[in-house]
Design a protein around this motif. Structure first.
Motif, PDB file in Angstrom:
ATOM      1  N   ALA A 292      -1.913   0.618  -1.233  1.00  0.00           N
ATOM      2  CA  ALA A 292      -2.849   1.712  -0.917  1.00  0.00           C
ATOM      3  C   ALA A 292      -3.076   1.858   0.596  1.00  0.00           C
ATOM      4  O   ALA A 292      -3.386   2.951   1.077  1.00  0.00           O
TER       5      ALA A 292
ATOM      6  N   ALA B 153       0.331   3.932   1.630  1.00  0.00           N
ATOM      7  CA  ALA B 153       0.855   5.064   0.858  1.00  0.00           C
ATOM      8  C   ALA B 153       1.101   6.287   1.735  1.00  0.00           C
ATOM      9  O   ALA B 153       0.263   6.651   2.557  1.00  0.00           O
TER      10      ALA B 153
ATOM     11  N   ASN C  18       0.038   0.888  -7.367  1.00  0.00           N
ATOM     12  CA  ASN C  18      -0.969   1.630  -8.156  1.00  0.00           C
ATOM     13  C   ASN C  18      -0.396   2.819  -8.912  1.00  0.00           C
ATOM     14  O   ASN C  18      -1.013   3.329  -9.825  1.00  0.00           O
TER      15      ASN C  18
ATOM     16  N   TYR D 242      -2.149   7.547  -5.299  1.00  0.00           N
ATOM     17  CA  TYR D 242      -3.063   7.168  -4.212  1.00  0.00           C
ATOM     18  C   TYR D 242      -3.803   8.403  -3.706  1.00  0.00           C
ATOM     19  O   TYR D 242      -3.263   9.510  -3.740  1.00  0.00           O
ATOM     20  N   ARG D 243      -4.994   8.161  -3.177  1.00  0.00           N
ATOM     21  CA  ARG D 243      -5.726   9.240  -2.496  1.00  0.00           C
ATOM     22  C   ARG D 243      -5.665   8.960  -1.013  1.00  0.00           C
ATOM     23  O   ARG D 243      -6.106   7.903  -0.559  1.00  0.00           O
TER      24      ARG D 243
ATOM     25  N   ALA E  73      -6.448   3.995   2.423  1.00  0.00           N
ATOM     26  CA  ALA E  73      -5.515   4.821   3.206  1.00  0.00           C
ATOM     27  C   ALA E  73      -6.120   5.182   4.554  1.00  0.00           C
ATOM     28  O   ALA E  73      -5.423   5.243   5.576  1.00  0.00           O
TER      29      ALA E  73
ATOM     30  N   ASP F  90      -4.227  -3.837  -8.796  1.00  0.00           N
ATOM     31  CA  ASP F  90      -3.234  -2.751  -8.762  1.00  0.00           C
ATOM     32  C   ASP F  90      -2.666  -2.498 -10.157  1.00  0.00           C
ATOM     33  O   ASP F  90      -2.375  -1.355 -10.535  1.00  0.00           O
TER      34      ASP F  90
END
Ligand SMILES: C[S@@+](CC[C@H](N)C(=O)[O-])C[C@H]1O[C@@H](n2cnc3c(N)ncnc32)[C@H](O)[C@@H]1O
Length: 304
Positions: free
Chosen positions: A7, A10, A45, A48-49, A55, A132
């Protein structure tokens, strides 16, 4: 152990390279109706955001997918097909992406594979990190073909081999470890040897970081030798976005020499014959889009 969390990374330049190659390869393999086994040995994961806390800590996507989106928005010519295909996937998870926004859902390799698979295909995902793993299970349960998606809390190096050879004798396997442990490099080489012994005609994509460590430097050479000794074709591509340096933030689970990683590579064994030509077009475009100085460059070589 297992403090690496994808994360934090990403959508960085390494994900751009790896996922562009993954999508181009899968789209080619899908041209035949026969079922595919899709295997991701180190899954993360899944989704992802980029405006999430992890992030945002590293902000690595700023010099990866976000920079590529900005480049695409200002492009006056059509993008090369492989880059366009990759961006189409990112868009399909987001709808229209507003310029400069960080409110982006970034699909990791599991989500991309699940999104692109067909009813006849099976997807096997391996993840060892407990948090994860739980996130992966949740993300995959909501995606398409959830009942053809198998999430395994298991060692991807060891247990992925149980699915080779696949029933339909067609497979695309991504091996994308964190290289958190020095032993990962040796394990990747051993895993490829074992996988080719069990299933010589599968397509294998192996990602690795280009960093100043002897093991990382040696890995692509070893993988090419293993492919050659098995009588199989290979392709090797790298992408560097700037002069190497350790200027980045050292994140949890990060080896010091990976901090601020500026280049990475992929080795593909049994690549589709069209992949070389696709990357010959796409890699210079990625250098143009993501390159930050005169050292930004790509390399591309193959056995044939
Ligand atoms: C680089 S990330 C994967 C990113 C993902 N393939 C993508 O492209 O979106 C590597 C992942 O492997 C997991 N991992 C580490 N060792 C593992 C092992 N032996 N088997 C399975 N997963 C492992 C880590 O927890 C991490 O989530």
């Amino acid at each position: 152990m297992f403090s690496y969390r994808h994360a934090f990374h990403a959508g960085n330049h390494a994900d751009v390279l790896k996922h562009t190659v993954l999508i181009a390869t899968l789209e080619y393999l899908k041209q035949k109706e026969v079922a595919l086994s899709l295997i991701d040995t180190h899954a993360g994961n899944g989704l992802y955001r980029l405006d999430g806390d992890f992030a945002q800590t590293s902000n690595e996507s700023a010099s990866g997918i976000q920079q590529l989106l900005a480049y695409a928005a200002n492009a006056t010519e059509p993008l090369t097909p492989a880059v366009q295909q990759y961006l189409d996937q990112i868009t399909s998870f987001n709808g229209e992406i507003k310029p400069g926004t960080k409110r982006i859902v970034y699909p990791g390799s599991p989500a991309l594979l699940q999104h692109l698979m067909r009813p006849q295909d099976q997807l096997h995902l391996f993840e060892l990190q407990p948090a994860d793993m739980r996130a992966l299970q949740g993300n995959m349960a909501q995606g398409p073909f959830a009942n053809h998606t198998h999430v395994w809390h298991a060692d991807g190096f060891k247990d992925s081999l149980k699915f080779l050879p696949p029933p339909s004798r067609r497979a695309l396997v991504l091996c994308d470890p964190s290289y958190e442990l020095k032993t990962d490099y040796g394990q990747v080489a051993q895993w490829l040897s074992d996988a080719l012994r069990k299933f010589a005609t599968g397509t294998y994509i192996i990602w690795y970081p280009v960093i100043p460590r002897p093991e990382a430097h040696e890995l692509p050479r070893k993988l090419k030798t293993i492919a050659r000794q098995a009588g199989k074709s290979w392709l090797h591509a790298t992408l560097a976005i700037k002069t190497g340096g350790k200027s980045g933030v050292q994140l949890p689970g990060e080896r010091a020499e990976r901090t601020g990683m500026v280049a990475s590579g992929v080795v593909v064994v049994n690549p589709p014959f069209v992949l070389r030509e696709q990357l010959q077009q796409a890699l210079p475009e990625l250098v143009k889009a993501l390159g930050q100085d005169h050292v930004a460059a790509h390399t591309l070589e193959s056995s044939a």
